[in-house]
Design an enzyme around this catalytic site. Structure first.
Site, mmCIF file in Angstrom:
data_model
loop_
_atom_site.group_PDB
_atom_site.id
_atom_site.type_symbol
_atom_site.label_atom_id
_atom_site.label_comp_id
_atom_site.label_asym_id
_atom_site.label_seq_id
_atom_site.Cartn_x
_atom_site.Cartn_y
_atom_site.Cartn_z
ATOM 1 N N SER A 141 0.818 -1.213 0.000
ATOM 2 C CA SER A 141 0.000 0.000 0.000
ATOM 3 C C SER A 141 0.854 1.267 0.000
ATOM 4 O O SER A 141 1.592 1.523 -0.937
ATOM 5 C CB SER A 141 -0.949 -0.049 1.201
ATOM 6 N N ASP B 17 -2.497 6.226 -3.517
ATOM 7 C CA ASP B 17 -1.351 5.579 -2.889
ATOM 8 C C ASP B 17 -0.864 4.440 -3.777
ATOM 9 O O ASP B 17 -1.347 4.262 -4.906
ATOM 10 C CB ASP B 17 -1.697 5.100 -1.478
ATOM 11 N N ASP C 150 -1.183 1.253 -4.043
ATOM 12 C CA ASP C 150 -2.085 0.255 -4.639
ATOM 13 C C ASP C 150 -3.442 0.853 -4.978
ATOM 14 O O ASP C 150 -4.367 0.129 -5.333
ATOM 15 C CB ASP C 150 -2.242 -0.960 -3.729
ATOM 16 N N ASP D 95 -5.943 2.108 -3.368
ATOM 17 C CA ASP D 95 -7.192 1.895 -2.628
ATOM 18 C C ASP D 95 -7.518 3.074 -1.721
ATOM 19 O O ASP D 95 -8.502 3.041 -0.986
ATOM 20 C CB ASP D 95 -7.162 0.579 -1.835
#
Length: 449
Positions: free
Chosen positions: A102, A241, A243, A245
């Site tokens: 992340s 960010d 990833d 999400d």
């Protein structure tokens, strides 16, 4: 064996326990066995990843473990985490795996899982899998080994799904949008989706090299995007960010609007249109008191959960809520997705800009935040600083000082060896003294052991 799963899957520094290739293989075999217990049907798993260099290693190790138990593996390559949740369900897979840490630095990596319904696994399922990892699993017979293949159109499927959440007759013509992809998983899909909807797109953070994910860019470092917004006279900035999400939004002046401001805007808008389920928003204990006051004044409720977007989702599913998220930018809209989706949330914000005709600065200032301060104290493995008598005394005194007009929150991070100390109070000086007193006590406890 130490507990592997934290608040969002397994995470750590690459090539150090638990994020080693050997452990990834064991994890792959365990989840493969867990999700292929029904031997009467063919089982498949989709695997996505972000742009970290170690992603190749973990992708191969997980594939080996999964295929050894008979699972067929579909490799998506670099895609956002929400794409894995979406494709797990749409491709009728038994399991979805995302390889990502992340917002963490490039040296870290992680593994998170989605069930066949596209939602993250429950605590109980993770505990069951940990037991399988500890015990070890028997591989399939040679004739039952699974296959693996690349899926080349995963990101295009995701783009089309994201666009369906945007009003069909609406376009983004005339809007100049800076999108910072954090040199991460969205570096292709986010600019493409925005361009296809008509926006003039200024992309930054779209040159991943395996080592620069989240480095001076993205939702945790929005300064570069803010400078780009101002330099190009953009209408809005979107900071994702690693990833994708989570999202942090910037107004036309480059000023940050966090997840709380976005959730306030959407809750009010959805309540007005009758779309907000149960008259409530779900957020974590980290969300600002100002958000709670704003919702109360509109006759709406704030349902608080533990920190972690999966706990937000669990509460949403339990209570029939359809809007939730975190101050850090995880925004969950279960009418459209099974997990936090930064790009989808950004499109909802852009739709509000077009619908209202208001600038981003007006939409990102729904309420005045109560002063809030968060500080972190790092500790070593095996230390338990919160058990120290001096820390307990400092916490008790801080709670007393803040009572009536604020609150104190102390917790261990689920992804890093950190104690997080957060306080809110209408009097900023009182708040700062409370936080510093607890931080000093925790630091003393850490240095004493």
């Amino acid at each position: 064996m130490d507990k592997l799963f934290g608040t969002d899957g397994v995470r750590g520094t690459a090539n150090k326990h638990p994020m080693t290739a050997e452990m990834a293989l064991r994890i792959g075999a365990a989840v493969g066995r867990y999700f292929s217990r029904d031997t009467t049907s063919v089982h498949r798993v989709v695997i996505g990843k972000d742009t970290r260099l170690s992603g190749y290693m973990f992708e191969n190790a997980l594939t080996a473990g999964l295929t050894s138990t008979g699972m067929n593996v579909l490799l998506l390559g670099p895609v956002p985490t929400p794409a894995v949740g979406m494709l797990t369900r749409s491709m009728r897979a038994d399991l979805g795996v995302m390889i990502s840490a992340s917002h963490n630095p490039a040296v870290d990596n992680g593994i998170k899982f989605f069930g066949p319904d596209g939602f993250k696994l429950s605590d109980q399922m993770e505990d069951d899998i940990e037991q399988l990892i500890a015990a070890g699993v028997s591989p399939a017979e040679a004739a039952g080994i699974g296959r693996a293949k690349r899926v080349d159109d995963g990101r295009f499927r995701y783009i089309e799904r994201v666009k369906t959440s945007f009003p069909r007759q609406m376009r983004l013509d005339g809007l100049k949008v800076v999108v910072d992809c954090a040199n991460g998983a969205s570096y292709r899909v986010a600019p493409d989706a925005l361009w296809e909807l008509g926006a003039t797109v200024i992309p930054v953070g779209v040159s991943p090299d395996g080592k620069n994910i989240n480095k001076g860019c993205g939702s945790t470092s929005p300064q570069m995007a803010a400078e780009t917004v101002r330099a190009h006279g953009a209408d809005v900035g979107i900071c994702l960010d690693g990833d994708a999400d989570r999202v942090i939004l910037l107004d036309e002046n480059g000023e940050v609007g966090d997840g709380d401001q976005f959730m306030a805007l959407m809750a009010a808008s959805w309540a007005e249109s009758g779309q907000l389920a149960q008259g409530a928003l779900v957020a974590t204990v980290m969300s600002n008191l100002g958000l709670e006051h704003f919702l109360r004044d509109k006759g709406l409720r704030l349902e608080r959960t533990a920190v972690g977007d999966r706990y937000v989702v669990e509460r949403m599913r339990e209570g029939g809520f359809n809007l939730g998220g975190e101050q850090s930018g995880h925004i969950v809209m279960t009418d459209y997705a099974t997990t936090g989706d930064g790009l989808m949330a950004a499109l909802q914000f852009l739709a509000e800009m077009v619908r209202s005709g208001k600038p981003a600065s007006a939409l990102l200032r729904s309420f005045e935040p109560v002063p809030q301060l968060l500080k972190n104290v790092r500790f070593a493995k095996g230390q338990t600083p919160l058990d120290a008598s001096g820390v307990k005394a400092a916490i008790a005194q801080a709670e007393k000082d803040l009572s009536g007009a604020g609150r104190l929150l102390i917790r261990k991070s689920g992804t890093e060896p950190l104690v997080r100390v957060m306080a809110e109070h209408e009097n900023e000086d009182v708040m700062i003294r409370a936080v510093d007193s607890v931080v000093d006590a925790v630091a003393d406890a850490v240095s004493a052991t």
